[in-house]
Scaffold this active site. Structure first.
Site, PDB file in Angstrom:
ATOM      1  N   ARG A 283      63.689  30.692  55.978  1.00 49.41           N
ATOM      2  CA  ARG A 283      62.378  30.640  55.299  1.00 49.41           C
ATOM      3  C   ARG A 283      62.311  31.569  54.087  1.00 49.41           C
ATOM      4  O   ARG A 283      61.716  31.227  53.071  1.00 49.41           O
ATOM      5  CB  ARG A 283      61.272  31.003  56.313  1.00 49.41           C
TER       6      ARG A 283
ATOM      7  N   ILE B  56      53.027  28.643  50.385  1.00 49.43           N
ATOM      8  CA  ILE B  56      53.866  28.152  51.486  1.00 49.43           C
ATOM      9  C   ILE B  56      53.005  28.379  52.730  1.00 49.43           C
ATOM     10  O   ILE B  56      52.412  29.453  52.898  1.00 49.43           O
ATOM     11  CB  ILE B  56      55.219  28.904  51.559  1.00 49.43           C
ATOM     12  N   SER B  57      52.871  27.370  53.584  1.00 45.78           N
ATOM     13  CA  SER B  57      51.970  27.470  54.727  1.00 45.78           C
ATOM     14  C   SER B  57      52.446  28.530  55.725  1.00 45.78           C
ATOM     15  O   SER B  57      53.628  28.853  55.805  1.00 45.78           O
ATOM     16  CB  SER B  57      51.879  26.124  55.449  1.00 45.78           C
ATOM     17  N   GLN B  58      51.482  29.018  56.494  1.00 49.14           N
ATOM     18  CA  GLN B  58      51.752  29.977  57.570  1.00 49.14           C
ATOM     19  C   GLN B  58      52.744  29.345  58.563  1.00 49.14           C
ATOM     20  O   GLN B  58      52.636  28.153  58.870  1.00 49.14           O
ATOM     21  CB  GLN B  58      50.413  30.242  58.258  1.00 49.14           C
TER      22      GLN B  58
ATOM     23  N   ILE C 137      51.272  27.081  61.361  1.00 51.35           N
ATOM     24  CA  ILE C 137      50.730  25.766  60.993  1.00 51.35           C
ATOM     25  C   ILE C 137      51.872  24.776  60.712  1.00 51.35           C
ATOM     26  O   ILE C 137      51.781  23.594  61.030  1.00 51.35           O
ATOM     27  CB  ILE C 137      49.712  25.874  59.818  1.00 51.35           C
TER      28      ILE C 137
END
Ligand code: SAH
Length: 222
Positions: free
Chosen positions: A41, A67-69, A72
């Site tokens: 990531r 960038i999403s958590q 989620i």
């Protein structure tokens, strides 16, 4: 300097993310935990914010996008995997950093990813290629899907729409699943649309906050 963290140190952070943010909060799908434990990531974040890669929150990646958590991403991926097997092709709408696309590719799916902003698409394409993911990243209005690559087993939308984009639901194969945040610009419900032999079944999967899906079946630009 965290920029100088070696891969072992990043791996330790990643393992901890999987354990504390995902498994401890009820993500049980081993395929998702495994894939998110493997995808690097931190490589999807610009260097100046890389240190935050495994934090329990979304991170800004430039151009007003995020960038999403991790949680989620795990939740959306797990929902996508509830599609009827065999799982083959997936559509990722809102490439952003490319991270969600990489997680889907890591699961063995053939991934097409659509991004509206050429600058982000270019960067994501480079990151994905560097890490060896074969994702077809295209620039365009993802609210209309990708008719020439349809139908899809799973469609994951990383941006919020005012309504379920009909074009996307139409591009599901029977048994396929669309996961999309639906609601206002400020607050949405994660929505799951399943294509059945006789139509579509829709269910809610909890509240969420995403950046707007800007496009013909999304929000107007402002
Ligand atoms: N999935 C991404 C995060 C998505 S952020 C990741 O893993 O990093 C939402 C992204 O959707 C942004 O990059 C934004 O530019 C893009 N976007 C917004 N509207 C879009 C549209 N109509 N078509 C394609 N991409 C869109």
């Amino acid at each position: 300097m965290t920029g100088a963290l070696d891969e072992a140190a990043w791996a330790a952070r990643r393992e901890r993310m999987v354990r504390e943010q995902l498994a401890a909060r009820g993500v049980v799908d081993e395929r998702v935990l495994g894939a998110m434990g493997r995808v690097l990531r931190h490589r999807f974040l610009p260097e100046r914010v890389r240190d935050e890669a495994y934090g329990d929150h979304p991170v800004s990646i430039g151009d007003g996008q995020t960038i999403s958590q991790p949680y989620i991403v795990a939740e959306m991926t797990a929902l996508a995997l509830t599609a009827a097997p065999p799982l083959r092709r997936a559509l990722d709408v809102g490439t952003g950093s490319g991270y969600q696309a990489a997680v889907l590719a890591e699961l063995g799916l053939e991934v097409v990813s659509l991004e509206r902003l050429a600058s982000l698409a270019k960067r994501a394409r480079a990151t994905l290629a560097e890490l060896g993911y074969r994702v077809d990243v295209r620039v365009g209005d993802g609210s209309l899907g990708c008719p020439d690559a349809a139908p899809f087993c799973a469609i994951v939308v990383g941006a919020a729409a005012p309504e379920v984009p009909a074009a996307l639901a139409e591009q599901l194969r029977p048994g396929g699943v669309l996961v999309v945040p639906v609601g206002s610009r400020g607050l949405q419900e994660l929505t799951v649309v399943r294509r059945t032999p006789d139509g579509f079944v829709r269910e809610g999967a909890g509240g969420c906050v995403f950046v707007p899906l800007v496009g013909e079946q999304g929000w107007p630009e402002r």
